[in-house]
Scaffold this motif. Structure first.
Motif, mmCIF file in Angstrom:
data_model
loop_
_atom_site.group_PDB
_atom_site.id
_atom_site.type_symbol
_atom_site.label_atom_id
_atom_site.label_comp_id
_atom_site.label_asym_id
_atom_site.label_seq_id
_atom_site.Cartn_x
_atom_site.Cartn_y
_atom_site.Cartn_z
ATOM 1 N N GLU A 90 -18.753 -32.648 32.799
ATOM 2 C CA GLU A 90 -17.388 -32.581 32.296
ATOM 3 C C GLU A 90 -16.937 -33.931 31.751
ATOM 4 O O GLU A 90 -16.288 -34.004 30.701
ATOM 5 C CB GLU A 90 -16.434 -32.117 33.390
ATOM 6 N N ALA A 91 -17.299 -35.016 32.451
ATOM 7 C CA ALA A 91 -16.923 -36.354 31.985
ATOM 8 C C ALA A 91 -17.569 -36.660 30.639
ATOM 9 O O ALA A 91 -16.935 -37.236 29.745
ATOM 10 C CB ALA A 91 -17.344 -37.396 33.025
ATOM 11 N N LEU A 162 -26.045 -25.116 24.176
ATOM 12 C CA LEU A 162 -24.691 -24.551 24.206
ATOM 13 C C LEU A 162 -23.643 -25.642 24.389
ATOM 14 O O LEU A 162 -22.566 -25.584 23.777
ATOM 15 C CB LEU A 162 -24.578 -23.524 25.330
ATOM 16 N N PHE A 163 -23.931 -26.634 25.213
ATOM 17 C CA PHE A 163 -23.014 -27.758 25.438
ATOM 18 C C PHE A 163 -22.701 -28.450 24.112
ATOM 19 O O PHE A 163 -21.540 -28.641 23.747
ATOM 20 C CB PHE A 163 -23.655 -28.735 26.425
ATOM 21 N N ILE A 164 -23.763 -28.818 23.401
ATOM 22 C CA ILE A 164 -23.582 -29.515 22.114
ATOM 23 C C ILE A 164 -22.902 -28.592 21.105
ATOM 24 O O ILE A 164 -21.997 -29.009 20.374
ATOM 25 C CB ILE A 164 -24.949 -29.992 21.572
ATOM 26 N N ASN A 186 -7.692 -28.506 23.316
ATOM 27 C CA ASN A 186 -8.459 -27.313 23.663
ATOM 28 C C ASN A 186 -9.664 -27.579 24.557
ATOM 29 O O ASN A 186 -10.187 -26.654 25.181
ATOM 30 C CB ASN A 186 -8.942 -26.621 22.381
ATOM 31 N N ALA A 187 -10.101 -28.834 24.618
ATOM 32 C CA ALA A 187 -11.340 -29.158 25.325
ATOM 33 C C ALA A 187 -11.353 -28.752 26.799
ATOM 34 O O ALA A 187 -12.351 -28.174 27.264
ATOM 35 C CB ALA A 187 -11.659 -30.645 25.183
ATOM 36 N N PHE A 191 -14.207 -26.216 28.203
ATOM 37 C CA PHE A 191 -15.232 -26.636 29.178
ATOM 38 C C PHE A 191 -15.165 -25.777 30.438
ATOM 39 O O PHE A 191 -16.206 -25.499 31.047
ATOM 40 C CB PHE A 191 -15.098 -28.110 29.559
ATOM 41 N N ALA A 192 -13.979 -25.362 30.838
ATOM 42 C CA ALA A 192 -13.848 -24.511 32.030
ATOM 43 C C ALA A 192 -14.643 -23.221 31.870
ATOM 44 O O ALA A 192 -15.279 -22.740 32.822
ATOM 45 C CB ALA A 192 -12.374 -24.206 32.296
ATOM 46 N N ILE A 193 -14.634 -22.656 30.661
ATOM 47 C CA ILE A 193 -15.408 -21.439 30.399
ATOM 48 C C ILE A 193 -16.904 -21.747 30.471
ATOM 49 O O ILE A 193 -17.690 -20.991 31.058
ATOM 50 C CB ILE A 193 -15.035 -20.845 29.029
#
Length: 202
Positions: A90-91, A162-164, A186-187, A191-193
Protein backbone atom coordinates in the motif's frame (compact mmCIF):
# COMPACT_ATOMS: atom_id res chain seq x y z
CA UNK A 1 12.27 27.71 -16.21
CA UNK A 2 14.50 30.24 -14.50
CA UNK A 3 16.09 32.88 -16.69
CA UNK A 4 19.35 32.07 -14.91
CA UNK A 5 19.65 28.58 -16.45
CA UNK A 6 22.42 29.75 -18.75
CA UNK A 7 24.64 30.39 -15.72
CA UNK A 8 24.20 26.97 -14.05
CA UNK A 9 27.04 24.46 -13.57
CA UNK A 10 26.85 21.35 -15.77
CA UNK A 11 25.13 19.07 -13.22
CA UNK A 12 22.54 21.68 -12.35
CA UNK A 13 22.02 22.39 -16.05
CA UNK A 14 21.19 18.71 -16.60
CA UNK A 15 18.76 18.77 -13.68
CA UNK A 16 17.15 21.91 -15.09
CA UNK A 17 16.86 20.20 -18.48
CA UNK A 18 15.06 17.22 -16.90
CA UNK A 19 12.65 19.59 -15.17
CA UNK A 20 11.97 21.42 -18.42
CA UNK A 21 11.28 18.21 -20.36
CA UNK A 22 9.02 16.73 -17.67
CA UNK A 23 7.05 19.97 -17.44
CA UNK A 24 6.70 20.20 -21.22
CA UNK A 25 5.54 16.56 -21.34
CA UNK A 26 2.71 17.47 -18.97
CA UNK A 27 1.56 20.18 -21.38
CA UNK A 28 1.86 18.55 -24.81
CA UNK A 29 2.39 15.26 -26.62
CA UNK A 30 5.88 14.18 -25.47
CA UNK A 31 6.96 13.04 -28.94
CA UNK A 32 6.25 16.58 -30.22
CA UNK A 33 8.70 18.19 -27.79
CA UNK A 34 11.54 19.74 -29.75
CA UNK A 35 14.99 20.77 -28.62
CA UNK A 36 13.98 24.31 -29.55
CA UNK A 37 11.09 24.15 -27.08
CA UNK A 38 13.36 22.73 -24.37
CA UNK A 39 15.94 25.45 -24.91
CA UNK A 40 13.27 28.17 -24.93
CA UNK A 41 11.76 26.84 -21.69
CA UNK A 42 15.22 27.08 -20.10
CA UNK A 43 15.99 30.48 -21.56
CA UNK A 44 18.85 29.06 -23.63
CA UNK A 45 19.88 28.78 -27.26
CA UNK A 46 19.94 25.35 -28.88
CA UNK A 47 23.71 25.71 -29.14
CA UNK A 48 24.00 26.11 -25.38
CA UNK A 49 21.75 23.09 -24.83
CA UNK A 50 23.78 20.89 -27.18
CA UNK A 51 26.99 21.72 -25.33
CA UNK A 52 25.67 19.31 -22.67
CA UNK A 53 23.71 16.82 -24.81
CA UNK A 54 24.70 15.28 -28.12
CA UNK A 55 21.12 14.72 -29.32
CA UNK A 56 17.44 14.73 -28.34
CA UNK A 57 17.72 11.02 -27.49
CA UNK A 58 20.58 11.86 -25.11
CA UNK A 59 18.25 14.31 -23.37
CA UNK A 60 15.53 11.65 -23.14
CA UNK A 61 18.08 9.18 -21.77
CA UNK A 62 18.96 11.65 -19.01
CA UNK A 63 15.28 12.16 -18.21
CA UNK A 64 14.65 8.41 -18.06
CA UNK A 65 17.65 7.96 -15.74
CA UNK A 66 16.21 10.62 -13.45
CA UNK A 67 12.75 9.02 -13.47
CA UNK A 68 14.15 5.55 -12.73
CA UNK A 69 16.39 6.70 -9.89
CA UNK A 70 13.78 8.93 -8.24
CA UNK A 71 10.80 6.59 -8.51
CA UNK A 72 12.64 3.44 -7.38
CA UNK A 73 14.31 5.31 -4.50
CA UNK A 74 10.95 6.60 -3.32
CA UNK A 75 9.18 3.24 -3.51
CA UNK A 76 12.11 1.53 -1.76
CA UNK A 77 11.94 4.05 1.06
CA UNK A 78 8.17 3.61 1.30
CA UNK A 79 8.43 -0.19 1.43
CA UNK A 80 11.03 -0.04 4.20
CA UNK A 81 8.95 2.36 6.29
CA UNK A 82 6.57 -0.44 7.37
CA UNK A 83 7.04 -4.05 8.49
CA UNK A 84 3.96 -5.76 7.07
CA UNK A 85 4.29 -6.79 3.38
CA UNK A 86 0.71 -5.80 2.60
CA UNK A 87 1.22 -2.43 4.29
CA UNK A 88 4.42 -2.06 2.24
CA UNK A 89 2.45 -2.73 -0.95
CA UNK A 90 0.00 0.00 0.00
CA UNK A 91 2.85 2.40 0.82
CA UNK A 92 4.44 1.70 -2.58
CA UNK A 93 1.10 2.19 -4.33
CA UNK A 94 0.45 5.56 -2.67
CA UNK A 95 4.04 6.70 -3.16
CA UNK A 96 3.84 5.91 -6.87
CA UNK A 97 0.55 7.80 -7.08
CA UNK A 98 2.12 10.79 -5.31
CA UNK A 99 5.08 10.73 -7.73
CA UNK A 100 2.77 10.76 -10.74
CA UNK A 101 0.66 13.56 -9.22
CA UNK A 102 3.79 15.65 -8.69
CA UNK A 103 5.19 14.90 -12.16
CA UNK A 104 2.26 14.26 -14.54
CA UNK A 105 4.58 14.53 -17.52
CA UNK A 106 6.40 11.35 -16.47
CA UNK A 107 3.69 8.77 -17.29
CA UNK A 108 2.99 10.56 -20.56
CA UNK A 109 6.67 10.16 -21.47
CA UNK A 110 6.78 6.51 -20.37
CA UNK A 111 3.70 5.62 -22.40
CA UNK A 112 5.14 7.49 -25.35
CA UNK A 113 8.52 5.76 -25.20
CA UNK A 114 6.98 2.30 -24.90
CA UNK A 115 4.90 2.96 -28.02
CA UNK A 116 7.84 4.06 -30.17
CA UNK A 117 8.59 1.66 -33.04
CA UNK A 118 11.94 -0.08 -33.03
CA UNK A 119 14.54 -0.19 -30.28
CA UNK A 120 15.80 3.04 -28.75
CA UNK A 121 17.84 3.53 -25.59
CA UNK A 122 15.11 5.58 -23.83
CA UNK A 123 12.59 2.84 -24.70
CA UNK A 124 14.87 0.13 -23.30
CA UNK A 125 15.32 2.21 -20.15
CA UNK A 126 11.53 2.49 -19.74
CA UNK A 127 11.28 -1.29 -20.10
CA UNK A 128 14.08 -1.77 -17.56
CA UNK A 129 12.30 0.49 -15.08
CA UNK A 130 9.14 -1.60 -15.43
CA UNK A 131 11.17 -4.79 -14.92
CA UNK A 132 12.92 -3.57 -11.75
CA UNK A 133 9.67 -2.21 -10.37
CA UNK A 134 7.99 -5.56 -10.97
CA UNK A 135 10.81 -7.39 -9.18
CA UNK A 136 10.23 -5.27 -6.08
CA UNK A 137 6.52 -6.03 -6.15
CA UNK A 138 7.08 -9.76 -6.53
CA UNK A 139 9.40 -9.79 -3.50
CA UNK A 140 6.76 -8.07 -1.38
CA UNK A 141 4.04 -10.39 -2.65
CA UNK A 142 6.12 -13.48 -1.91
CA UNK A 143 6.85 -12.13 1.59
CA UNK A 144 3.14 -11.58 2.11
CA UNK A 145 2.42 -15.19 1.15
CA UNK A 146 5.19 -16.49 3.41
CA UNK A 147 3.85 -14.51 6.38
CA UNK A 148 0.27 -15.59 5.80
CA UNK A 149 -1.02 -12.13 4.90
CA UNK A 150 -1.76 -13.03 1.30
CA UNK A 151 -3.58 -15.98 -0.21
CA UNK A 152 -1.24 -18.97 -0.37
CA UNK A 153 -2.42 -19.73 -3.91
CA UNK A 154 -1.85 -16.17 -5.15
CA UNK A 155 -0.26 -15.92 -8.61
CA UNK A 156 2.54 -13.48 -7.78
CA UNK A 157 3.34 -12.59 -11.39
CA UNK A 158 -0.31 -11.83 -12.15
CA UNK A 159 -0.68 -9.83 -8.93
CA UNK A 160 2.37 -7.71 -9.85
CA UNK A 161 0.97 -7.07 -13.34
CA UNK A 162 -2.39 -6.10 -11.85
CA UNK A 163 -0.71 -3.74 -9.35
CA UNK A 164 1.09 -1.85 -12.12
CA UNK A 165 -1.95 -1.98 -14.40
CA UNK A 166 -4.14 -0.53 -11.67
CA UNK A 167 -1.88 2.49 -11.31
CA UNK A 168 -1.70 2.86 -15.09
CA UNK A 169 -5.50 2.78 -15.22
CA UNK A 170 -5.74 5.57 -12.66
CA UNK A 171 -3.21 7.59 -14.64
CA UNK A 172 -4.98 7.06 -17.97
CA UNK A 173 -8.34 8.09 -16.54
CA UNK A 174 -6.86 11.21 -14.99
CA UNK A 175 -5.26 12.16 -18.31
CA UNK A 176 -8.50 11.56 -20.21
CA UNK A 177 -10.52 13.86 -17.95
CA UNK A 178 -7.68 16.32 -17.28
CA UNK A 179 -7.84 15.80 -13.52
CA UNK A 180 -4.42 14.83 -12.15
CA UNK A 181 -5.62 15.43 -8.58
CA UNK A 182 -8.17 12.67 -9.14
CA UNK A 183 -5.38 10.07 -8.95
CA UNK A 184 -4.75 10.84 -5.27
CA UNK A 185 -8.47 11.07 -4.57
CA UNK A 186 -9.31 7.67 -6.04
CA UNK A 187 -6.17 5.75 -5.07
CA UNK A 188 -7.16 4.65 -1.52
CA UNK A 189 -10.46 3.12 -2.63
CA UNK A 190 -8.88 1.44 -5.64
CA UNK A 191 -6.09 -0.09 -3.56
CA UNK A 192 -8.65 -1.35 -1.03
CA UNK A 193 -10.28 -3.38 -3.81
CA UNK A 194 -6.87 -4.72 -4.92
CA UNK A 195 -6.00 -5.65 -1.33
CA UNK A 196 -9.24 -7.59 -0.87
CA UNK A 197 -8.42 -9.62 -3.97
CA UNK A 198 -4.99 -10.75 -2.77
CA UNK A 199 -5.48 -11.10 0.99
CA UNK A 200 -5.58 -14.42 2.75
CA UNK A 201 -9.10 -15.53 3.60
CA UNK A 202 -7.95 -17.09 6.89
Amino acid sequence: MSRHSKHLPADERRAATVEAVVNLAAEQIPSDITTTAIAERMGLTQGALFRHFSSKDAILQTVMTWVTERLLARVDKAAKSVISPIAALEAVFMTHVDFVSEHPGVPRMLFGELQRPGETLPKRMAQTLTHHYGERLRRLLEAGKAQGELDVGLDVDAAAVLFIGTIQGLVMQSLLVGDVAGIRRNAPGVFAIYRRGIKSST
